[in-house]
Design an enzyme around this catalytic site. Sequence first.
Site, PDB file in Angstrom:
ATOM      1  N   CYS A   2       1.654  50.087 -19.565  1.00 40.20           N
ATOM      2  CA  CYS A   2       0.631  49.050 -19.704  1.00 40.20           C
ATOM      3  C   CYS A   2      -0.679  49.718 -20.125  1.00 40.20           C
ATOM      4  O   CYS A   2      -0.916  50.878 -19.805  1.00 40.20           O
ATOM      5  CB  CYS A   2       0.407  48.326 -18.392  1.00 40.20           C
ATOM      6  SG  CYS A   2       1.926  47.764 -17.630  1.00 40.20           S
ATOM      7  N   ARG A  28       0.800  51.053 -27.425  1.00 35.56           N
ATOM      8  CA  ARG A  28       1.598  51.496 -26.274  1.00 35.56           C
ATOM      9  C   ARG A  28       2.776  50.561 -26.017  1.00 35.56           C
ATOM     10  O   ARG A  28       3.697  50.920 -25.301  1.00 35.56           O
ATOM     11  CB  ARG A  28       0.713  51.533 -25.022  1.00 35.56           C
ATOM     12  CG  ARG A  28      -0.366  52.581 -25.084  1.00 35.56           C
ATOM     13  CD  ARG A  28      -1.367  52.395 -23.979  1.00 35.56           C
ATOM     14  NE  ARG A  28      -0.821  52.674 -22.668  1.00 35.56           N
ATOM     15  CZ  ARG A  28      -1.008  53.793 -21.990  1.00 35.56           C
ATOM     16  NH1 ARG A  28      -1.725  54.755 -22.520  1.00 35.56           N
ATOM     17  NH2 ARG A  28      -0.495  53.979 -20.799  1.00 35.56           N
ATOM     18  N   TRP A  74       3.419  45.315 -19.616  1.00 34.82           N
ATOM     19  CA  TRP A  74       4.809  45.568 -19.987  1.00 34.82           C
ATOM     20  C   TRP A  74       5.586  45.197 -18.730  1.00 34.82           C
ATOM     21  O   TRP A  74       5.552  45.917 -17.733  1.00 34.82           O
ATOM     22  CB  TRP A  74       4.956  47.043 -20.347  1.00 34.82           C
ATOM     23  CG  TRP A  74       6.183  47.402 -21.095  1.00 34.82           C
ATOM     24  CD1 TRP A  74       6.375  47.314 -22.445  1.00 34.82           C
ATOM     25  CD2 TRP A  74       7.397  47.921 -20.556  1.00 34.82           C
ATOM     26  NE1 TRP A  74       7.629  47.752 -22.770  1.00 34.82           N
ATOM     27  CE2 TRP A  74       8.279  48.133 -21.638  1.00 34.82           C
ATOM     28  CE3 TRP A  74       7.837  48.237 -19.267  1.00 34.82           C
ATOM     29  CZ2 TRP A  74       9.562  48.636 -21.468  1.00 34.82           C
ATOM     30  CZ3 TRP A  74       9.119  48.734 -19.105  1.00 34.82           C
ATOM     31  CH2 TRP A  74       9.957  48.927 -20.208  1.00 34.82           C
ATOM     32  N   ASN A 100      -1.262  49.107 -13.000  1.00 32.44           N
ATOM     33  CA  ASN A 100      -0.147  49.766 -13.703  1.00 32.44           C
ATOM     34  C   ASN A 100       0.726  50.412 -12.654  1.00 32.44           C
ATOM     35  O   ASN A 100       0.212  51.005 -11.708  1.00 32.44           O
ATOM     36  CB  ASN A 100      -0.659  50.887 -14.621  1.00 32.44           C
ATOM     37  CG  ASN A 100      -1.068  50.373 -15.967  1.00 32.44           C
ATOM     38  OD1 ASN A 100      -1.015  49.169 -16.217  1.00 32.44           O
ATOM     39  ND2 ASN A 100      -1.504  51.273 -16.831  1.00 32.44           N
ATOM     40  N   GLY A 101       2.025  50.337 -12.843  1.00 26.80           N
ATOM     41  CA  GLY A 101       2.923  50.995 -11.904  1.00 26.80           C
ATOM     42  C   GLY A 101       3.765  49.984 -11.159  1.00 26.80           C
ATOM     43  O   GLY A 101       3.872  48.819 -11.560  1.00 26.80           O
ATOM     44  N   GLU A 467      17.943  63.223 -33.876  1.00 28.29           N
ATOM     45  CA  GLU A 467      16.605  62.652 -34.038  1.00 28.29           C
ATOM     46  C   GLU A 467      16.606  61.579 -35.133  1.00 28.29           C
ATOM     47  O   GLU A 467      15.954  60.537 -34.997  1.00 28.29           O
ATOM     48  CB  GLU A 467      15.603  63.780 -34.338  1.00 28.29           C
ATOM     49  CG  GLU A 467      14.215  63.332 -34.759  1.00 28.29           C
ATOM     50  CD  GLU A 467      13.463  62.523 -33.708  1.00 28.29           C
ATOM     51  OE1 GLU A 467      13.980  62.317 -32.605  1.00 28.29           O
ATOM     52  OE2 GLU A 467      12.354  62.057 -34.031  1.00 28.29           O
ATOM     53  N   LYS A 471      15.443  57.691 -34.589  1.00 28.62           N
ATOM     54  CA  LYS A 471      14.379  57.039 -35.366  1.00 28.62           C
ATOM     55  C   LYS A 471      14.904  55.751 -35.985  1.00 28.62           C
ATOM     56  O   LYS A 471      14.248  54.712 -35.958  1.00 28.62           O
ATOM     57  CB  LYS A 471      13.850  57.950 -36.488  1.00 28.62           C
ATOM     58  CG  LYS A 471      12.947  59.068 -36.070  1.00 28.62           C
ATOM     59  CD  LYS A 471      11.546  58.658 -35.683  1.00 28.62           C
ATOM     60  CE  LYS A 471      11.381  58.604 -34.203  1.00 28.62           C
ATOM     61  NZ  LYS A 471      11.237  59.793 -33.438  1.00 28.62           N
ATOM     62  N   GLU A 474      15.650  52.966 -33.182  1.00 25.23           N
ATOM     63  CA  GLU A 474      14.561  52.428 -32.366  1.00 25.23           C
ATOM     64  C   GLU A 474      13.600  51.538 -33.148  1.00 25.23           C
ATOM     65  O   GLU A 474      12.955  50.677 -32.562  1.00 25.23           O
ATOM     66  CB  GLU A 474      13.797  53.535 -31.636  1.00 25.23           C
ATOM     67  CG  GLU A 474      12.933  54.398 -32.510  1.00 25.23           C
ATOM     68  CD  GLU A 474      12.136  55.425 -31.711  1.00 25.23           C
ATOM     69  OE1 GLU A 474      11.719  55.125 -30.593  1.00 25.23           O
ATOM     70  OE2 GLU A 474      11.935  56.532 -32.242  1.00 25.23           O
ATOM     71  N   HIS A 490      37.171  64.468 -33.330  1.00 30.82           N
ATOM     72  CA  HIS A 490      37.508  64.281 -31.911  1.00 30.82           C
ATOM     73  C   HIS A 490      37.271  62.841 -31.471  1.00 30.82           C
ATOM     74  O   HIS A 490      37.249  62.558 -30.280  1.00 30.82           O
ATOM     75  CB  HIS A 490      36.699  65.256 -31.059  1.00 30.82           C
ATOM     76  CG  HIS A 490      36.991  66.687 -31.365  1.00 30.82           C
ATOM     77  ND1 HIS A 490      38.211  67.273 -31.112  1.00 30.82           N
ATOM     78  CD2 HIS A 490      36.245  67.643 -31.969  1.00 30.82           C
ATOM     79  CE1 HIS A 490      38.202  68.536 -31.521  1.00 30.82           C
ATOM     80  NE2 HIS A 490      37.009  68.776 -32.055  1.00 30.82           N
ATOM     81  N   LYS A 584       4.891  53.259 -25.784  1.00 27.88           N
ATOM     82  CA  LYS A 584       4.574  54.595 -26.293  1.00 27.88           C
ATOM     83  C   LYS A 584       4.702  55.664 -25.214  1.00 27.88           C
ATOM     84  O   LYS A 584       5.207  56.737 -25.460  1.00 27.88           O
ATOM     85  CB  LYS A 584       3.160  54.609 -26.886  1.00 27.88           C
ATOM     86  CG  LYS A 584       2.713  55.958 -27.438  1.00 27.88           C
ATOM     87  CD  LYS A 584       3.564  56.404 -28.600  1.00 27.88           C
ATOM     88  CE  LYS A 584       3.187  57.768 -29.147  1.00 27.88           C
ATOM     89  NZ  LYS A 584       4.277  58.361 -29.931  1.00 27.88           N
TER      90      LYS A 584
HETATM   91  C1  F6R Z   1      11.063  58.262 -29.787  1.00 32.77           C
HETATM   92  C2  F6R Z   1      10.006  58.554 -28.833  1.00 32.77           C
HETATM   93  C3  F6R Z   1      10.382  58.770 -27.414  1.00 32.77           C
HETATM   94  C4  F6R Z   1       9.492  59.866 -26.790  1.00 32.77           C
HETATM   95  C5  F6R Z   1       9.792  59.992 -25.290  1.00 32.77           C
HETATM   96  C6  F6R Z   1       8.994  61.108 -24.648  1.00 32.77           C
HETATM   97  O1  F6R Z   1      10.561  58.156 -31.083  1.00 32.77           O
HETATM   98  O2  F6R Z   1       8.855  58.590 -29.179  1.00 32.77           O
HETATM   99  O3  F6R Z   1      11.730  59.079 -27.281  1.00 32.77           O
HETATM  100  O4  F6R Z   1       9.727  61.053 -27.455  1.00 32.77           O
HETATM  101  O5  F6R Z   1       9.510  58.792 -24.647  1.00 32.77           O
HETATM  102  O6  F6R Z   1       7.622  60.894 -24.778  1.00 32.77           O
HETATM  103  P1  F6R Z   1       6.575  62.057 -24.559  1.00 32.77           P
HETATM  104  O7  F6R Z   1       6.755  63.033 -25.668  1.00 32.77           O
HETATM  105  O8  F6R Z   1       5.243  61.386 -24.579  1.00 32.77           O
HETATM  106  O9  F6R Z   1       6.897  62.676 -23.227  1.00 32.77           O
END
Ligand code: F6R
Length: 589
Positions: A2, A28, A74, A100-101, A467, A471, A474, A490, A584
Site C-alpha cells: 500500500c 506500487r 492493496w 499498512n500491514g 526471467e 516478464k 506477469e 523429461h 511493486k
Molecule cells: C518481477 C518482480 C518481482 C520482484 C520481487 C522482489 O518483475 O519485479 O518478482 O523482483 O518481488 O522484489 P525486490 O527486488 O524489491 O526485493
Amino acid sequence: MCGIFGYVGHQSNAAEIVLKGLKRLEYRGYDSWGIAAVGQTGARIAVKKKAGKIGGATVDDLPKSTLAFGHTRWATHGGVTDVNAHPHLDCTGTIALIHNGIFENYEQIKKKLIVRGHHFRSETDTEVAVHLIEEYARSMMFTKAVQKAFNDMKGLNAIIVTDVKNHTLIAARNGSPLVVGFGDGENFLASDAAALLPHTKQVHFLEDDEMAIIGVNAIMLFNAKTGEHLQPKKQRLTWNVRDAEKGDYPFLMLKEIYEQPGVVSDIAANAAYVQTHAAHIKKSRGAYLVGCGTASYAAVAGEYLFSKIAKRHVNVAIGSEFGYHLDFLNRDSLIVAISQSGETMDILESVKKARQKGAKILALVNVLGSTLYREADYKLMIDAGPEKGVASTKAFIGMLAHLTLLAYAVAGKTNDGVAVLTRAVVSMKKVLSDPSVRKIKKLAKKLKKSEHIYVIGRGLSYLTALESALKIKEISYIHAEGLAAGELKHGPLALVTKGTPCIAFLPDDETYGANLAGAMEMKARGGYIIGVSHKPHEVFDYYIQVPTAGEATIMPNVVVAQLLAYYLTIERGFDPDMPRNLAKSVTVK
Ligand code: F6R
C-alpha cells in the site's frame, strides 16, 4: 504494497498535494484509494475514498486544509469496496487513520470494542485500530493513546493517525516502511522516499518501533515502546525528480528498459568499490545469495558466475524458502541479500534469521535507506536509479552487473569484469536500436494471441529463460514457462504442438550445441522456434540477433525478453506498469 502520503504545512491545498503524492505511488499497485483532509474549524474530518484507480479524480469536494493524508490500498482484510478503503474514522469522525500491514490480533480487540459500544462500518482490521485509539483517548493524551494502541497491535504494521485537535500527523512503524521528509514550514510523510522528491530530499527513515509526530515546524521522534525521545538520522536522497518520472516515454517500464545501458556503464565506470565486497565474500565460509522473484534469478546468475569465473561455490535460496536452509549457517557465513526495494518481507525475514545464527549480511539493494540497507553489515548500492515499473528491469540488469564484477573481483580479474560489462553495454544498445526493436515488435504482433510460450536455455541462459518467462507472464498474462533446455525431454515436450512458440537463447558459449539440440527437439514437434543468438540458424522460424558479450550476454538477452514482454502487453491492450494483482514491493509474507 500500500502507498502512504501525508502533508502538514503552510499550504492550504493539502488534499491536492496528497493526491499528487498518491499518484506518484500508483506504481506500487493498488485497488482502492482515499484521502482525509482536516479543515481548520475542528469539525469532523472530511474523507473521500473509492474502490478502483485514481484516474482523473479530483479532491475539489474536500475542504481547503493544511493537513491531509492518503492511502492506496492493496486489499488484505475485506473486499475491494469504497467503505473498506482507507482512511478509516472513529465513531465521532474526529480521528482518522491509515494503515499498512496486517493487524493480527484485531478480532479479539474488535469484540471488546463492540462491547464498549463502538460502531464499525468496514470489514477491515484497520478500522479496529482507529476505534482502539478513540477508546484510549477517552482517558489519556492523544499521542499516548496512539502509542498504546500501536503497541497493542500484533504483526508488522505502520499506522498514521490524525485528529481534529492537534494538527499533527502521528506515525508509527513496525515492519512496514515509512519515511518522513523535512521541508521549510511544512513536513511530509510517505511509504516510499521517491514520492517525496518533488518536495524535499532531507529525510529520516523510521526504524521499527519508532514513532514520529509530524507538525508544521518540527518532526519529533520517539521510541514507541519506551517513549524515549530520539534524534532523527537525516539523510539526503540522491535521486532526482526526473529520474522517477516517465518523461517522453509512454510507460515507465519502457523508460527503464532504455536506461539499462547507462546503468551498466555507470557500474563499470565505478568498479573500484568491488574489491572491498569481494574481500567479504572471499573471507566467508559459505555464502548464500538470497532474493525473491526476479532478484532470485539474479541470485541464480550469481551462482553460475561465481562458479564459472571465480571457481567458487555459492549457495542460492529464494527468500521465502531460506528459513529451511538455516542449519549450516554460523558466524562465518555471509548472506548476500539481493533486493531492488530493500523492503521485501521474505528477504527481511531471511536476514533476521541469518543474524540469529551470527551470519553477516551484505545487501545488494537499490533503495538507499530501505530496511534492508539499514539492517546490513555491508551495503552495496545497485545504483539503477528509481525503478517504478512493477516489473523489475533495470534493477535486475544492475544486480547482474554487480554480481559479474564481484565474481571477476573474487577471481582477481576486476579489469576483465569491466571489459565484459562494456561489451554488454554495446550489445544492449544494439538490441535497443530501432531495427532490432522493430523486429521484436513484429514478433509481439505474431505472438499476441498465443496461450503458451516456452523459453529454453542452458547455463546462464537457463535463468535468462526463467526471467523471460516471468516478464512475459506477469505483464502480458500469457502463460510462459522458462526451462533448462535439457529438461525438455523429461516432460515439457509433451506440451509442444504445431505452432507452439518456443524461444531459444543460444549465445556464443559452451551451451550453444546442446541448446540447439533443444530447439530442434521442439521444432520436430511442430514448435515455432524464435532463436535469440549471435548468428542465424536454419532451425529458427524467427531470428533476433544479439551480439556476444561473453559472460554478460545474459544482459542483452534479457533486454530482448523485456521488450518482447512489453510489446506483447501493448498489443494485448494491457498496462505494463500496473499488472493486475501485483504490487511493486511485497512487504507482507
Ligand atoms: C518481477 C518482480 C518481482 C520482484 C520481487 C522482489 O518483475 O519485479 O518478482 O523482483 O518481488 O522484489 P525486490 O527486488 O524489491 O526485493
